[in-house]
Design a protein around this motif. Structure first.
Motif, PDB file in Angstrom:
ATOM      1  N   ASP A 206      -7.347  -1.384   0.864  1.00 55.00           N
ATOM      2  CA  ASP A 206      -6.653  -1.382  -0.427  1.00 55.00           C
ATOM      3  C   ASP A 206      -6.291  -2.790  -0.884  1.00 55.00           C
ATOM      4  O   ASP A 206      -6.504  -3.158  -2.034  1.00 55.00           O
ATOM      5  CB  ASP A 206      -5.383  -0.519  -0.327  1.00 55.00           C
ATOM      6  CG  ASP A 206      -4.608  -0.520  -1.636  1.00 55.00           C
ATOM      7  OD1 ASP A 206      -5.210  -0.153  -2.669  1.00 55.00           O
ATOM      8  OD2 ASP A 206      -3.423  -0.889  -1.634  1.00 55.00           O
TER       9      ASP A 206
ATOM     10  N   MET B  84      -8.011   5.377  -1.906  1.00 47.18           N
ATOM     11  CA  MET B  84      -7.681   3.970  -1.603  1.00 47.18           C
ATOM     12  C   MET B  84      -8.692   3.353  -0.642  1.00 47.18           C
ATOM     13  O   MET B  84      -8.919   2.146  -0.653  1.00 47.18           O
ATOM     14  CB  MET B  84      -6.277   3.883  -0.984  1.00 47.18           C
ATOM     15  CG  MET B  84      -5.163   4.079  -1.980  1.00 47.18           C
ATOM     16  SD  MET B  84      -3.561   4.076  -1.133  1.00 47.18           S
ATOM     17  CE  MET B  84      -2.629   2.988  -2.177  1.00 47.18           C
TER      18      MET B  84
ATOM     19  N   ALA C  47      -4.464  -0.194   4.656  1.00 47.87           N
ATOM     20  CA  ALA C  47      -3.865  -1.399   4.069  1.00 47.87           C
ATOM     21  C   ALA C  47      -4.921  -2.459   3.768  1.00 47.87           C
ATOM     22  O   ALA C  47      -4.929  -3.073   2.702  1.00 47.87           O
ATOM     23  CB  ALA C  47      -2.806  -1.962   5.011  1.00 47.87           C
TER      24      ALA C  47
ATOM     25  N   LYS D 269       2.474   1.773  -3.426  1.00 45.55           N
ATOM     26  CA  LYS D 269       1.440   2.209  -4.383  1.00 45.55           C
ATOM     27  C   LYS D 269       1.072   3.683  -4.156  1.00 45.55           C
ATOM     28  O   LYS D 269       0.972   4.461  -5.115  1.00 45.55           O
ATOM     29  CB  LYS D 269       0.204   1.317  -4.200  1.00 45.55           C
ATOM     30  CG  LYS D 269      -0.947   1.612  -5.146  1.00 45.55           C
ATOM     31  CD  LYS D 269      -2.026   0.570  -4.928  1.00 45.55           C
ATOM     32  CE  LYS D 269      -3.347   0.962  -5.532  1.00 45.55           C
ATOM     33  NZ  LYS D 269      -4.389  -0.030  -5.226  1.00 45.55           N
TER      34      LYS D 269
ATOM     35  N   THR E 118       0.836  -1.213   0.000  1.00 40.13           N
ATOM     36  CA  THR E 118       0.000   0.000   0.000  1.00 40.13           C
ATOM     37  C   THR E 118       0.864   1.254   0.000  1.00 40.13           C
ATOM     38  O   THR E 118       0.575   2.222  -0.705  1.00 40.13           O
ATOM     39  CB  THR E 118      -0.944  -0.008   1.222  1.00 40.13           C
ATOM     40  OG1 THR E 118      -1.708  -1.218   1.185  1.00 40.13           O
ATOM     41  CG2 THR E 118      -1.899   1.166   1.216  1.00 40.13           C
TER      42      THR E 118
END
Length: 301
Positions: A270, A87, A267, A56, A53
């Motif tokens: 996502d 996200m 986290a 990204k 995460t």
């Protein structure tokens, strides 16, 4: 206390952890360069957003900074906030409740606060004028049904339970028949958090799901996974397993007030692409809050 203040207070430990890491990256900001991005990525991993995460988010930020020619620390921080909100927005954060009854199957390992979450949900929906029935489907743990009964009493909700060791699917069947007869709006089903192996757990949840689908084929159904926010990345591993086993549709993250690992919320959403629908930031029923991505990110950063 307003919604935003409550989240802010509940996430104090996470905010402090993020301030000492992420905050430092922005307060010592001397321009957008590779060193800045490396520090930011490291800080996000430390805040328990997880490696995937974090990588990204930083990659998306690089792109946005380039496209929008952002230079000031505040602009870059606002862009990061927007990315984190995006996200988190992976689906509707409200429980799907267009049918009467609606069924919520509550799953998760023992000790994450499953029974307490059910009790708080029951309290909150009874306050909204809904008729709620609790179904004690965790028949393997002696105290589970007793705990649920205490919460049912507090919440002024109904409960269907059987003796310890009873067939959970039979308890669920009885609960559904009672709900049909009584005009219940919401059925909250507790399930066992641990059976001696994964196949058993899968079979048990599969059996319960089949009963629900057979007896209430047109009902809205949610599979709500309860995770303990204090477990951080372990919670993410649990979530991945349960997603495979049980077709999770929603997540409740508990105990966020007791941890510096609140970044796990981002986290989980996502990595699994499953919406977080509730977060727990305290002991009171009101402290299980409907999730709001923007308020959450604003409270963190």
């Amino acid at each position: 206390m307003g919604f935003f203040e409550k989240i802010k207070n509940g996430l104090k430990k996470t905010k402090e952890a993020i301030s000492s890491t992420l905050g430092g990256v922005f307060s010592g900001f001397s321009g957008v360069n590779d060193e800045f991005y490396d520090e930011l990525e490291e800080s996000m991993i430390l805040a328990d957003l997880g490696v995937e995460t974090s990588v990204k988010a930083v990659e998306l930020l690089r792109q946005r900074v380039r496209e929008q020619k952002l230079k000031e620390a505040q602009e870059v921080q606002d862009a990061l906030k927007d990315i984190l909100v995006e996200m988190l927005n992976v689906g509707d954060t409200e429980l799907k409740m267009t049918t009467r009854p609606t069924v919520v199957l509550v799953i998760g390992v023992n000790g994450v606060g499953k029974t307490t979450t059910i009790g708080k949900l029951a309290t909150n929906y009874v306050r909204k004028g809904k008729k709620v029935l609790l179904c004690a489907g965790d028949t393997f743990r002696a105290a589970a049904a007793d705990q649920l009964e205490i919460w049912a009493g507090r919440a002024h909700a109904e409960i269907v339970r059987q003796h310890e060791g009873a067939d959970p699917a039979a308890v669920v069947y009885d609960g559904i028949q009672a709900a049909k007869a009584r005009g219940t709006d919401l059925i909250l089903i507790d399930t066992a958090g641990r059976l001696h192996n994964k196949a058993n757990l899968m079979n048990e949840l599969g059996k319960i799901s089949r009963i629900v689908d057979r007896e209430l084929p047109d009902a809205d159904k949610e599979v709500l996974l309860v995770l303990d926010g204090t477990t951080g990345q372990n919670g993410l591993m649990q979530a991945k397993e349960f997603k495979q086993i049980a077709g999770v549709t929603a997540i409740a993250l508990t105990k966020l007030d007791g941890t510096a690992k609140g970044g796990i919320v981002i986290a989980v959403a996502d990595a699994l692409q499953i919406p977080v629908k509730f977060i727990g930031v305290g002991e009171q029923p009101d402290d299980l809050m409907p999730f709001d991505a923007r308020a959450f990110v604003d409270a963190l950063l």
